[in-house]
Motif scaffolding. Structure first.
Motif, PDB file in Angstrom:
ATOM      1  N   ALA A 246       0.824  -1.210   0.000  1.00 42.80           N
ATOM      2  CA  ALA A 246       0.000   0.000   0.000  1.00 42.80           C
ATOM      3  C   ALA A 246       0.860   1.263   0.000  1.00 42.80           C
ATOM      4  N   LYS A 247       2.058   1.162   0.571  1.00 40.27           N
ATOM      5  CA  LYS A 247       2.951   2.328   0.634  1.00 40.27           C
ATOM      6  C   LYS A 247       3.908   2.412  -0.557  1.00 40.27           C
ATOM      7  N   GLY A 248       3.767   1.487  -1.499  1.00 40.15           N
ATOM      8  CA  GLY A 248       4.501   1.621  -2.751  1.00 40.15           C
ATOM      9  C   GLY A 248       5.728   0.762  -2.922  1.00 40.15           C
ATOM     10  N   ALA A 249       5.967  -0.203  -2.028  1.00 39.93           N
ATOM     11  CA  ALA A 249       7.117  -1.089  -2.215  1.00 39.93           C
ATOM     12  C   ALA A 249       6.964  -1.861  -3.524  1.00 39.93           C
ATOM     13  N   PHE A 250       8.087  -2.111  -4.179  1.00 38.10           N
ATOM     14  CA  PHE A 250       8.084  -2.738  -5.494  1.00 38.10           C
ATOM     15  C   PHE A 250       8.057  -4.257  -5.405  1.00 38.10           C
ATOM     16  N   LEU A 251       8.682  -4.822  -4.395  1.00 34.37           N
ATOM     17  CA  LEU A 251       8.911  -6.261  -4.332  1.00 34.37           C
ATOM     18  C   LEU A 251       8.994  -6.692  -2.872  1.00 34.37           C
ATOM     19  N   HIS A 252       8.461  -7.884  -2.571  1.00 34.21           N
ATOM     20  CA  HIS A 252       8.542  -8.435  -1.218  1.00 34.21           C
ATOM     21  C   HIS A 252       9.285  -9.762  -1.267  1.00 34.21           C
ATOM     22  N   ASN A 253      10.299  -9.885  -0.433  1.00 36.20           N
ATOM     23  CA  ASN A 253      11.124 -11.080  -0.377  1.00 36.20           C
ATOM     24  C   ASN A 253      10.963 -11.722   0.998  1.00 36.20           C
ATOM     25  N   VAL A 254      10.157 -12.764   1.068  1.00 34.99           N
ATOM     26  CA  VAL A 254       9.984 -13.507   2.320  1.00 34.99           C
ATOM     27  C   VAL A 254      11.023 -14.619   2.353  1.00 34.99           C
ATOM     28  N   MET A 255      11.937 -14.533   3.321  1.00 29.98           N
ATOM     29  CA  MET A 255      13.074 -15.447   3.403  1.00 29.98           C
ATOM     30  C   MET A 255      12.921 -16.382   4.596  1.00 29.98           C
ATOM     31  N   PRO A 256      13.458 -17.591   4.505  1.00 30.22           N
ATOM     32  CA  PRO A 256      13.390 -18.498   5.650  1.00 30.22           C
ATOM     33  C   PRO A 256      14.401 -18.114   6.729  1.00 30.22           C
ATOM     34  N   LEU A 257      14.018 -18.253   7.968  1.00 28.30           N
ATOM     35  CA  LEU A 257      14.944 -18.078   9.089  1.00 28.30           C
ATOM     36  C   LEU A 257      16.089 -19.078   8.975  1.00 28.30           C
ATOM     37  N   ILE A 258      17.308 -18.595   9.161  1.00 31.80           N
ATOM     38  CA  ILE A 258      18.488 -19.458   9.271  1.00 31.80           C
ATOM     39  C   ILE A 258      18.879 -19.467  10.743  1.00 31.80           C
ATOM     40  N   ALA A 259      18.778 -20.614  11.394  1.00 33.11           N
ATOM     41  CA  ALA A 259      18.982 -20.625  12.848  1.00 33.11           C
ATOM     42  C   ALA A 259      19.650 -21.906  13.315  1.00 33.11           C
ATOM     43  N   GLU A 260      20.715 -22.311  12.626  1.00 30.69           N
ATOM     44  CA  GLU A 260      21.465 -23.469  13.113  1.00 30.69           C
ATOM     45  C   GLU A 260      22.210 -23.097  14.397  1.00 30.69           C
ATOM     46  N   PRO A 261      22.280 -23.999  15.365  1.00 27.63           N
ATOM     47  CA  PRO A 261      22.937 -23.677  16.644  1.00 27.63           C
ATOM     48  C   PRO A 261      24.384 -23.232  16.475  1.00 27.63           C
ATOM     49  N   GLU A 262      25.088 -23.801  15.480  1.00 29.46           N
ATOM     50  CA  GLU A 262      26.504 -23.469  15.312  1.00 29.46           C
ATOM     51  C   GLU A 262      26.719 -22.021  14.872  1.00 29.46           C
ATOM     52  N   HIS A 263      25.679 -21.339  14.426  1.00 27.37           N
ATOM     53  CA  HIS A 263      25.823 -19.943  14.025  1.00 27.37           C
ATOM     54  C   HIS A 263      25.886 -19.004  15.229  1.00 27.37           C
ATOM     55  N   GLY A 264      25.451 -19.484  16.380  1.00 26.88           N
ATOM     56  CA  GLY A 264      25.582 -18.697  17.587  1.00 26.88           C
ATOM     57  C   GLY A 264      24.553 -17.598  17.754  1.00 26.88           C
ATOM     58  N   THR A 265      23.477 -17.620  16.991  1.00 26.11           N
ATOM     59  CA  THR A 265      22.428 -16.616  17.171  1.00 26.11           C
ATOM     60  C   THR A 265      21.552 -16.984  18.367  1.00 26.11           C
ATOM     61  N   PHE A 266      20.800 -16.021  18.856  1.00 19.72           N
ATOM     62  CA  PHE A 266      19.882 -16.287  19.967  1.00 19.72           C
ATOM     63  C   PHE A 266      18.873 -17.360  19.571  1.00 19.72           C
ATOM     64  N   TYR A 267      18.270 -17.196  18.394  1.00 19.07           N
ATOM     65  CA  TYR A 267      17.297 -18.195  17.956  1.00 19.07           C
ATOM     66  C   TYR A 267      17.945 -19.567  17.792  1.00 19.07           C
ATOM     67  N   GLY A 268      19.165 -19.596  17.263  1.00 13.09           N
ATOM     68  CA  GLY A 268      19.838 -20.870  17.078  1.00 13.09           C
ATOM     69  C   GLY A 268      20.110 -21.571  18.388  1.00 13.09           C
ATOM     70  N   VAL A 269      20.601 -20.818  19.366  1.00 12.17           N
ATOM     71  CA  VAL A 269      20.917 -21.392  20.670  1.00 12.17           C
ATOM     72  C   VAL A 269      19.648 -21.834  21.394  1.00 12.17           C
ATOM     73  N   MET A 270      18.560 -21.083  21.206  1.00 13.66           N
ATOM     74  CA  MET A 270      17.312 -21.382  21.914  1.00 13.66           C
ATOM     75  C   MET A 270      16.459 -22.437  21.209  1.00 13.66           C
ATOM     76  N   GLY A 271      16.903 -22.895  20.044  1.00 14.24           N
ATOM     77  CA  GLY A 271      16.191 -23.981  19.377  1.00 14.24           C
ATOM     78  C   GLY A 271      15.032 -23.545  18.500  1.00 14.24           C
ATOM     79  N   GLN A 272      14.954 -22.270  18.185  1.00 15.37           N
ATOM     80  CA  GLN A 272      13.899 -21.813  17.273  1.00 15.37           C
ATOM     81  C   GLN A 272      14.127 -22.439  15.900  1.00 15.37           C
ATOM     82  N   ARG A 273      13.121 -23.103  15.369  1.00 13.72           N
ATOM     83  CA  ARG A 273      13.282 -23.768  14.079  1.00 13.72           C
ATOM     84  C   ARG A 273      13.004 -22.799  12.933  1.00 13.72           C
ATOM     85  N   GLY A 274      13.560 -23.134  11.791  1.00 16.65           N
ATOM     86  CA  GLY A 274      13.227 -22.418  10.578  1.00 16.65           C
ATOM     87  C   GLY A 274      12.018 -23.050   9.911  1.00 16.65           C
ATOM     88  N   PRO A 275      11.468 -22.399   8.891  1.00 18.07           N
ATOM     89  CA  PRO A 275      10.293 -22.961   8.211  1.00 18.07           C
ATOM     90  C   PRO A 275      10.659 -24.103   7.286  1.00 18.07           C
TER      91      PRO A 275
END
Length: 501
Positions: A246-275
């Motif tokens: 509605a505000k005029g964006a040209f393109l939307h890119n919905v990306m999957p979460l990358i959350a492997e534990p070895e990456h050391g992110t909060f989601y990765g460490v906490m076990g949040q899964r990707g889609p």
């Protein structure tokens, strides 16, 4: 009945997809857009689904600092072993970045786009980012300049970005509701202090939306990136898509979460899964009704070089470019010639593709039961099937149905054929690849070995090397035509089993 080819190499627009917006497909598919917009999109591999088969991009890592914290991010420097946003091998000064860009442009003439995407936020490093853009706009005027930002510092830098001819901007917007955002962003750094919780998220959202509106008002093409986080913002992203469109964006890119534990992110460490692949496609399809969707994103490193899906950064490290002598005047002429050849090839593919017709007589007995089929494709670019199965690090996924062929997305895999005495690793990689291709009923490639052929068939995936060097969508349509003409699409047995019959 006609089977219309729709996708990156075809001339027909895909319903609700990238091509329908003019960000992919032929010049006819772009006809509803102003000429200056078509020119901006035509050879941009990130904004055009078709162009990504033919043109390359690069990122330069000049922006180490960030002004927000995301639960899915962990910036890593001097890292050559991961391929995801926020990871780089070298952080460059603006002068080093400019020299690297000119070296890459001279040696990879199909490179059309230079982006700054980190490893932090480019606009949290405005001096380094804008200095890089200023130099490149003077020294390499034939290269498109892009920036990717979280949007927090965007409104106050819009004028400067436009002054440097930045006409493509990506904003990462994961929510438009602070109550969703508090599950993603623990804090932002705003006006010299750290702001936590809902208050900080509300400021971020306000700045993102304000920046989006300002860019659109100035004629800048805006791509919105959103990270799909199951159980956090998965349903909410439909609203994000509606708002940014509605505000005029040209393109939307919905990306999957990358959350492997070895990456050391909060989601990765906490076990949040990707889609799952199915969850990602379902949400992209749901958003496509409101927004033109990008489905060919590779979630590139902040120092990526080459075609989407490949990284040639190791060829252009600082020590290597130091010894390169670049005559950019000659390089620009060579680039012009290469681009002309690419466009001639694209036009030839469009003329050849057109529409593929299925015999009405062969469809008649199966029309009611005809179903769509997912097919995986191995390609190194050029819009054709030209890669050995064992050499693929990713597969493009297409859905063929009775009415059309459409591009669905990209699935990354481990390299199966690495050479040498690595049979054990190869078997593990093959097993993972087969799991990754779950749901696909055929895989098209230039060649394939006896062993993977058998294991794919056993998994219900039909290997096919009969369409090597053919345009992708044309080959997918042809294989679907073969299945439909044989009356096999109404049967429930795997395609591999039916093709052996």
């Amino acid at each position: 009945m006609a089977l219309k080819v729709i996708g990156p190499g075809a001339g027909a627009p895909a319903a609700g997809g990238c091509a329908s917006s003019g960000c992919g497909g032929s010049s006819d598919a772009l006809a509803h857009l102003p000429e200056h917009i078509r020119a901006k999109v035509h050879n941009h591999p990130c904004y055009s689904e078709e162009a990504h088969h033919h043109y390359a991009r690069m990122h330069v890592a000049v922006a180490p600092a960030c002004n927000i914290q995301c639960h899915y991010c962990n910036r890593k420097y001097d890292c050559a072993n991961e391929s995801r946003p926020g990871v780089v091998s070298e952080v460059l000064t603006p002068d080093q970045a400019v020299k690297k860009v000119m070296a890459v442009a001279a040696n990879i003439p199909q490179m059309t786009v230079l982006g700054i995407a980190g490893p932090g936020d480019p606009l949290a490093n405005p001096g380094r980012t804008l200095d890089t853009f200023r130099q490149l706009s003077e020294k390499a005027p034939d290269i498109k300049l892009c920036v990717s930002t979280n949007g927090l510092a965007l409104p106050e830098t819009v004028d400067e970005l436009c002054a440097h001819n930045i006409d493509h901007v990506t904003i990462t917007i994961n929510c438009v509701d602070p109550d969703v955002g508090v599950k993603i962003y623990p804090w932002i750094f705003w006006k010299g202090r750290r702001v936590k919780g809902r208050k900080g998220v509300a400021i971020l959202i306000e700045q993102q939306q304000k920046g989006l509106e300002m860019l659109v008002a100035r004629g800048v093409l805006v791509k919105v990136n959103s990270v799909l986080i199951p159980g956090v913002n998965d349903e909410h992203l439909k609203e994000v898509s509606r708002v940014v469109k509605a505000k005029g964006a040209f393109l939307h890119n919905v990306m999957p979460l990358i959350a492997e534990p070895e990456h050391g992110t909060f989601y990765g460490v906490m076990g949040q899964r990707g889609p799952t692949h199915e969850e990602l496609q379902a949400l992209q399809d749901a958003c496509a009704g409101d927004m033109n969707m990008m489905r060919h994103c590779r979630q590139c490193r902040a120092d990526a070089v080459g075609m989407l899906g490949e990284d040639r950064g190791h060829e252009f490290t600082l020590d290597k470019i130091e010894t390169m002598e670049i005559d950019y005047g000659q390089a620009m002429e060579r680039r012009r010639q290469v681009h002309a050849a690419i466009e001639a090839n694209r036009e030839a593919q469009r003329k050849k593709s057109g529409e593929t017709f299925i015999s009405p007589a062969s469809i008649k007995r199966t029309r009611k039961e005809t179903r769509p089929v997912l097919m995986a494709v191995a390609t190194t670019g050029g819009g054709v099937i030209n890669q050995h199965f064992g050499h693929a690090r990713e597969f493009l996924i297409y859905e063929a149905g009775a009415a059309d062929v459409r591009f669905i997305g990209v699935r990354k895999v481990d390299l199966y054929c690495a050479g040498g005495d690595s049979c054990g690793d190869a078997q593990t990689a093959l097993a993972k690849t087969i799991r990754t291709l779950s749901g696909c009923e055929a895989v098209l490639c230039s060649k394939i070995g006896f062993e993977p052929w058998g294991q794919l068939e056993a998994a219900g995936i039909a290997p096919n090397g009969e369409h090597a060097m053919e345009p992708i969508e044309e080959a997918v349509a042809a294989l679907y035509q073969e299945l439909a003409a044989a009356g096999r699409l109404e049967q429930q047995a795997p395609v591999a089993e039916r093709m052996r019959a």
